[in-house]
Design a protein around this motif. Structure first.
Motif, mmCIF file in Angstrom:
data_model
loop_
_atom_site.group_PDB
_atom_site.id
_atom_site.type_symbol
_atom_site.label_atom_id
_atom_site.label_comp_id
_atom_site.label_asym_id
_atom_site.label_seq_id
_atom_site.Cartn_x
_atom_site.Cartn_y
_atom_site.Cartn_z
ATOM 1 N N GLU A 64 51.726 41.492 50.574
ATOM 2 C CA GLU A 64 51.193 42.841 50.451
ATOM 3 C C GLU A 64 49.880 42.885 49.692
ATOM 4 N N GLU A 65 49.641 41.891 48.816
ATOM 5 C CA GLU A 65 48.409 41.854 48.047
ATOM 6 C C GLU A 65 47.488 40.787 48.617
ATOM 7 N N ILE A 66 46.224 41.144 48.814
ATOM 8 C CA ILE A 66 45.259 40.221 49.403
ATOM 9 C C ILE A 66 44.147 39.915 48.412
ATOM 10 N N SER A 67 43.445 38.841 48.642
ATOM 11 C CA SER A 67 42.305 38.458 47.804
ATOM 12 C C SER A 67 41.014 38.863 48.503
ATOM 13 N N ILE A 68 40.069 39.363 47.726
ATOM 14 C CA ILE A 68 38.758 39.732 48.262
ATOM 15 C C ILE A 68 37.687 38.998 47.477
ATOM 16 N N GLY A 69 36.496 38.893 48.071
ATOM 17 C CA GLY A 69 35.375 38.267 47.387
ATOM 18 C C GLY A 69 34.738 39.219 46.400
ATOM 19 N N TYR A 123 23.252 28.954 34.210
ATOM 20 C CA TYR A 123 24.673 28.826 33.905
ATOM 21 C C TYR A 123 25.486 28.740 35.203
ATOM 22 N N TRP A 124 26.575 27.985 35.128
ATOM 23 C CA TRP A 124 27.562 27.997 36.201
ATOM 24 C C TRP A 124 28.637 29.021 35.832
ATOM 25 N N LEU A 125 28.911 29.946 36.759
ATOM 26 C CA LEU A 125 29.931 30.969 36.513
ATOM 27 C C LEU A 125 31.105 30.772 37.466
ATOM 28 N N PHE A 126 32.296 30.855 36.912
ATOM 29 C CA PHE A 126 33.516 30.874 37.712
ATOM 30 C C PHE A 126 34.145 32.262 37.542
ATOM 31 N N VAL A 127 34.343 32.946 38.660
ATOM 32 C CA VAL A 127 34.873 34.314 38.635
ATOM 33 C C VAL A 127 36.291 34.298 39.164
ATOM 34 N N GLY A 128 37.209 34.942 38.438
ATOM 35 C CA GLY A 128 38.600 34.968 38.889
ATOM 36 C C GLY A 128 39.436 35.852 38.010
ATOM 37 N N SER A 129 40.720 35.474 37.881
ATOM 38 C CA SER A 129 41.637 36.267 37.064
ATOM 39 C C SER A 129 42.659 35.346 36.415
ATOM 40 N N PHE A 130 43.211 35.812 35.331
ATOM 41 C CA PHE A 130 44.258 35.052 34.647
ATOM 42 C C PHE A 130 45.625 35.465 35.180
ATOM 43 N N ASN A 131 46.546 34.516 35.145
ATOM 44 C CA ASN A 131 47.949 34.788 35.484
ATOM 45 C C ASN A 131 48.139 35.305 36.909
ATOM 46 N N SER A 132 47.464 34.689 37.874
ATOM 47 C CA SER A 132 47.676 34.930 39.314
ATOM 48 C C SER A 132 47.330 36.339 39.759
ATOM 49 N N GLY A 133 46.426 37.033 39.071
ATOM 50 C CA GLY A 133 46.025 38.353 39.530
ATOM 51 C C GLY A 133 45.209 38.270 40.812
ATOM 52 N N THR A 134 45.273 39.337 41.645
ATOM 53 C CA THR A 134 44.520 39.338 42.914
ATOM 54 C C THR A 134 43.200 40.081 42.797
ATOM 55 N N ILE A 135 42.944 40.668 41.635
ATOM 56 C CA ILE A 135 41.662 41.339 41.410
ATOM 57 C C ILE A 135 40.839 40.462 40.475
ATOM 58 N N ALA A 136 39.721 39.943 40.975
ATOM 59 C CA ALA A 136 38.847 39.123 40.138
ATOM 60 C C ALA A 136 38.243 39.988 39.054
ATOM 61 N N ASN A 137 38.497 39.638 37.780
ATOM 62 C CA ASN A 137 38.032 40.506 36.704
ATOM 63 C C ASN A 137 37.539 39.747 35.462
ATOM 64 N N SER A 138 37.508 38.401 35.557
ATOM 65 C CA SER A 138 37.095 37.604 34.387
ATOM 66 C C SER A 138 36.062 36.556 34.784
ATOM 67 N N VAL A 139 35.207 36.199 33.832
ATOM 68 C CA VAL A 139 34.160 35.204 34.061
ATOM 69 C C VAL A 139 34.271 34.106 33.000
ATOM 70 N N ILE A 140 34.190 32.859 33.448
ATOM 71 C CA ILE A 140 34.079 31.722 32.532
ATOM 72 C C ILE A 140 32.736 31.051 32.816
ATOM 73 N N ALA A 141 31.927 30.823 31.764
ATOM 74 C CA ALA A 141 30.553 30.331 31.923
ATOM 75 C C ALA A 141 30.385 28.934 31.323
ATOM 76 N N PHE A 142 29.564 28.131 32.027
ATOM 77 C CA PHE A 142 29.175 26.804 31.546
ATOM 78 C C PHE A 142 27.655 26.693 31.614
ATOM 79 N N GLU A 143 27.064 26.015 30.652
ATOM 80 C CA GLU A 143 25.634 25.739 30.751
ATOM 81 C C GLU A 143 25.405 24.795 31.928
ATOM 82 N N ALA A 144 24.471 25.180 32.812
ATOM 83 C CA ALA A 144 24.297 24.438 34.059
ATOM 84 C C ALA A 144 23.647 23.071 33.860
ATOM 85 N N THR A 145 22.865 22.932 32.825
ATOM 86 C CA THR A 145 22.182 21.646 32.624
ATOM 87 C C THR A 145 23.063 20.614 31.927
ATOM 88 N N SER A 146 23.935 21.074 31.014
ATOM 89 C CA SER A 146 24.767 20.131 30.255
ATOM 90 C C SER A 146 26.227 20.129 30.679
#
Length: 902
Positions: A352-357, A170-193
């Motif tokens: 004041e708010e920063i993004s981290i990996g 699967y391909w995973l995209f990690v981030g947040s909704f509505n411009s949040g600076t804390i990554a807390n959500s995952v959206i998944a896609f099947e990697a082959t299709s």
């Protein structure tokens, strides 16, 4: 776009399943390069070594594939190069799903500068190259083509992860909704299709695959601003806090911090070495048992860092891990640390708010790279310290936190930037080797700098007692000060508890002396504390102790707001964010188990056993109760000597002292001696001898044990020699040790009842090794030394600790002979000198002697009388047959004493 690869399986899968996934990935990479596996050498869940052969040329290579989540270090590459050379392979491949550490990347760049013929012997495939091959060979679709399918309000970090699992790729995209600076959500896609995963069952299975993403939301909703636990946790991260007052059981305020100057200096020296690039180490630990001051030391470091000359160099941020709600606490604390540094203007930043990996490479964002660049260019440093994390060792839901802390530590260790991670580690407990915290600690052992907090030295204890006196508003009674010094045995937590008890006693209107009794026993104090609670309150603290850190709302539901608030107001319970703990981890352990921390007794008695026996005899003869004045008269011991002995008696737990009156707890020899025996059976020397040598040991063995146990004590070698002789004397006199064939022997079956202590008291030759003249029990004194010489000796005696032989060797032979003849001193068979009265008391004794009184009267009547004439009169009056030389020497001494005592 950056790519990463993670190989994970569901919890029920074995390591074999994960190994098979790694084997498939390796085969796919080699197939893309026209190679196939000839032989699998080694396969585990994390690593795979194979021989491979080219499909057309027949070239054979060695391939190492590693599914590590942390970066590869240079040693891995160096070993592979060595393997290629030693085994004469034509080439070697390193396939790693992780990145390259700073040293490994440097080695790779250096290797790629070599001539092409030599360079082709080593090929390194990192995640980007692996993904490129898989995309080219159409094993997976390009994640870039999926960006257009992401929701408009979804913010990701320009990175996609190829998630290889037993369910599929699967391909995973990690981030947040509505411009949040804390990554807390995952959206998944099947990697082959390239199809988005939408069905709830598939998302649930993916979330349950063991990975860092298990804590994230795998959701379909768009635009919903759901309040997440990690946002709450980020806002509620609590820093290490001191108590509000000196008498607060929480960590000491920096103003109350005592001693350990060398430790503080050593820690800052380490920080400086990092700034100056004198060390590659970026991790450190403060180590000690509970209650020895780790948190207080952290607060002192923070305070020192804010002082002039340091405030522009160090930013120290210490967090209390007991407030952790999820396995993501470590990365949230890291983000909080940097944002606080920005708010306090340590780092200039436009936002004041920063993004981290994510946790595997938390520093992999533009914001973090800019911060590191600023720190390096300006000679600044950030230190993040995790404190109290042993409190969560038994919270299974937080076991993943230890693994995440290890990952952050590995990242910080590999990048070698001006960032340091510290831990406060509790050493007086053990954890199983399969516990994730054990792996965290052992895995980092060779990559951290360790600082041990030792027991308080005498000077540090005195410093703490001095601060205690200031807080109390009155000078500490010297006897109480000596008692506190001996009773606490260098344990900071014990000293604090005892001092706070005395503080409360005095604030109740009583005197300091009222506290000098056995109720200064730590167990009694805790028992008293628990007895003051209602059954509801005690049940509440017991529940909090068991669940520590306990959930605030759960405790309220069980015991009610009023009960909990009462305990918080008393400072018995401490609230940090939504978590509750008892005021002291030592008290928590006591509430749970009823046991106190094991205190190894290392106490050395103040006097020799024979002097102690005099006091016990006097107490027995007076029905177990006596005043200090009468005791002094009955034993011919000075009050200062008795004060020292009383410290021993209170320490042994055999007497009460109420100001000037002493009461024996057990008014018979047998029970008293049994109590003392039990005390010494817990002595660290007696226990260590048994552990190391068994039942029998030599004098040399004893000396070795004693020297090793007291090696860190700040006392001179001469003093240690005296203490060593005194302790073995006590052990022998108590029959805990016997002498058999020139060897010492542990006596396990000793029974005080078998010993005739009355007869022992009569026959004991206290001064068996005494040099010089016998005791002078007459009413005259023929001095060999002057008053000035006696005064000088007393002054030296208060500052030096020497054996009797050493005093004699140093020119005090006649002084000792005079003191012994006056019953003012004695020497034990262990060559230990003991003084029985003060200098002033000795002078009063000498003044009562008839020949001295005669001299005083003659000099008062005839102030101009010469020493020679006085000697002639004494010779005649006291029927002496002195030679002219004796008249000159002894008569001269009596003349000096007469003029001194007039």
């Amino acid at each position: 776009m950056d790519y990463s690869i993670k190989v994970s399986v569901e919890n029920h899968c074995s390591t074999t399943v994960k190994g098979n996934l790694l084997e498939t990935l390796t085969a796919e990479v080699m197939k893309a390069q026209q190679f196939s596996v000839v032989k699998t050498i080694r396969i585990t869940g994390m690593e795979l070594d194979v021989h491979a052969r080219h499909k057309y040329t027949g070239e054979e290579i060695i391939v190492e594939c590693k599914a590590w989540e942390e970066n590869i270090n240079a040693d891995v590459i160096s070993k592979l190069i060595g393997n290629i050379v030693i085994n004469n392979y034509s080439a070697g491949w390193l396939i790693t799903t992780g990145g390259l550490g700073k040293d490994a990347e440097g080695l790779r760049l250096s290797w790629e500068k070599k001539p092409s013929e030599e360079r082709k012997k080593l090929t390194i495939y990192t995640a980007d190259r692996i993904v490129e091959l898989l995309i080219t060979n159409r094993v997976v679709v390009d994640a870039k083509s999926l960006i257009c399918k992401l929701p408009e309000n979804f913010v990701y970090n320009d990175k996609s992860t190829l998630f290889i699992t037993n369910i599929g790729k699967y391909w995973l995209f990690v981030g947040s909704f509505n411009s949040g600076t804390i990554a807390n959500s995952v959206i998944a896609f099947e990697a082959t299709s390239g199809e988005r995963v939408c069905d709830e069952e598939s998302l649930k299975r993916l979330k349950e695959v063991k990975s860092i993403y298990s804590e994230y939301d795998w959701r379909l909703e768009k635009g919903q601003n759901i309040k997440r636990k990690d946002n709450v946790e980020f806002q509620d991260i609590v820093t290490v806090m001191s108590g509000d007052t000196w008498s607060d059981y929480r960590p000491s305020r920096p103003i109350d911090y005592v001693g350990r100057k060398c430790l503080i200096a050593s820690v800052f020296s380490f920080f400086d070495d990092v700034l100056c690039r004198q060390t590659n180490t970026r991790l450190f630990a403060l180590k000690s048992p509970s209650g020895w001051g780790k948190s207080s030391t952290i607060l002192k470091l923070i305070d020192e860092a804010k002082k002039r000359g340091k405030s522009n160099k160090y930013f120290i941020f210490a967090v209390d891990v007991r407030t952790a709600l999820s396995n993501r606490y470590a990365e949230l604390a890291f983000k909080n640390c940097l944002e606080c540094a920005i708010k306090e203007s340590f780092i200039p930043f436009e936002k004041e708010e920063i993004s981290i990996g994510d946790i595997t490479n938390i520093v992999d964002t533009d914001d973090i790279k800019r911060i590191f660049s600023y720190l390096s260019e300006n000679g600044k440093e950030i230190i993040l310290i995790f404190d109290q994390f042993e409190e969560i060792f038994y919270k299974e839901e937080l076991f993943g936190l230890f693994e995440n802390m290890r990952k952050i530590s590995n990242t910080v260790d590999s990048i070698k930037e001006n960032l340091i991670i510290g831990y406060a580690w509790k050493t007086d407990f053990s954890i199983a080797s399969d516990h994730p915290a054990y792996y965290l600690w052992s895995n980092l052992k060779d990559r951290r700098k360790e600082f041990d907090l030792l027991q308080f030295s005498d000077s540090e204890i005195k410093g703490a007692i001095k601060i205690f006196g200031k807080e109390l508003g009155e000078k500490i009674n010297p006897i109480l000060a000596r008692y506190l010094l001996r009773q606490c045995q260098g344990y900071p937590w014990l000293l604090k508890k005892l001092c706070i008890h005395v503080y409360n006693v005095v604030k109740e209107g009583k005197k300091q002396e009222d506290a000098i009794e056995q109720t200064l026993n730590i167990g009694s104090l805790f028992e008293s504390e628990c007895a003051e609670l209602t059954s509801q309150e005690y049940g509440c603290i017991k529940q909090i102790a068991k669940e520590s850190p306990a959930d605030y709302f759960k405790i309220i539901d069980t015991f009610g707001q009023d009960t909990l608030q009462t305990l918080i107001n008393r400072r018995t319970v401490i609230k940090r964010a939504t978590k509750l703990t008892l005021y002291w981890d030592i008290f928590r352990d006591y509430v749970i188990s009823g046991k106190l921390p094991e205190v190894n007794i290392d106490y050395i008695p103040q006097v020799q056993f024979s002097t102690f026996l005099k006091i016990i005899s006097a107490l027995i003869e007076n029905n177990g109760k006596i005043t200090i004045n009468i005791l002094s008269q009955n034993t011919l011991l000075g009050k200062s000597t008795i004060d020292n002995i009383l410290i021993d008696l209170v320490m042994f737990g055999i007497v009460y002292r109420d100001r000037n009156e002493i009461t024996l707890k057990e008014n018979n020899y047998s029970d008293t001696m049994k109590k003392i025996q039990l005390f010494f059976k817990r002595h660290i020397v007696w226990l260590s001898i048994q552990k190391q040598f068994g039942d029998k040991f030599s004098v040399s063995d004893y000396n070795t044990i004693f020297a090793s146990l007291y090696s860190t004590n700040q006392i001179s070698d001469k003093t240690k020699k005296i203490y060593s002789a005194r302790l073995i004397g006590w052990l022998l006199d108590l029959k805990l040790i016997l002498i058999e064939n020139s060897m010492y022997k542990i006596n396990y079956k000793v029974d005080i009842l078998d010993i005739d202590w009355t007869e022992y008291k009569k026959n004991r030759k206290v001064n068996k090794s005494r040099r010089g003249r016998k005791h002078n029990n007459s009413d005259v004194y023929w001095p060999q030394v002057s008053p000035k010489k006696i005064k000088q000796f007393y002054s030296d005696y208060s500052e030096k600790n020497q054996t009797a032989t050493e005093w004699i060797t140093n020119g005090n032979k006649k002084v000792l002979e005079d003191l012994i003849s006056l019953n003012a001193a004695s020497v034990s068979e262990h060559d230990e000198l003991e003084i029985h009265c003060s200098c002033r008391e000795l002078f009063q004794i000498i003044k009562t002697k008839k020949n001295i009184q005669f001299a005083i009267k003659q000099l008062e009547n005839e102030p101009k009388l010469s020493a020679k004439d006085l000697a002639m009169r004494i010779n005649q009056t006291f029927n002496k047959s002195w030679s002219e030389g004796t008249k000159r020497v002894t008569g001269g001494m009596i003349y000096r004493w007469g003029t001194e005592l007039m």
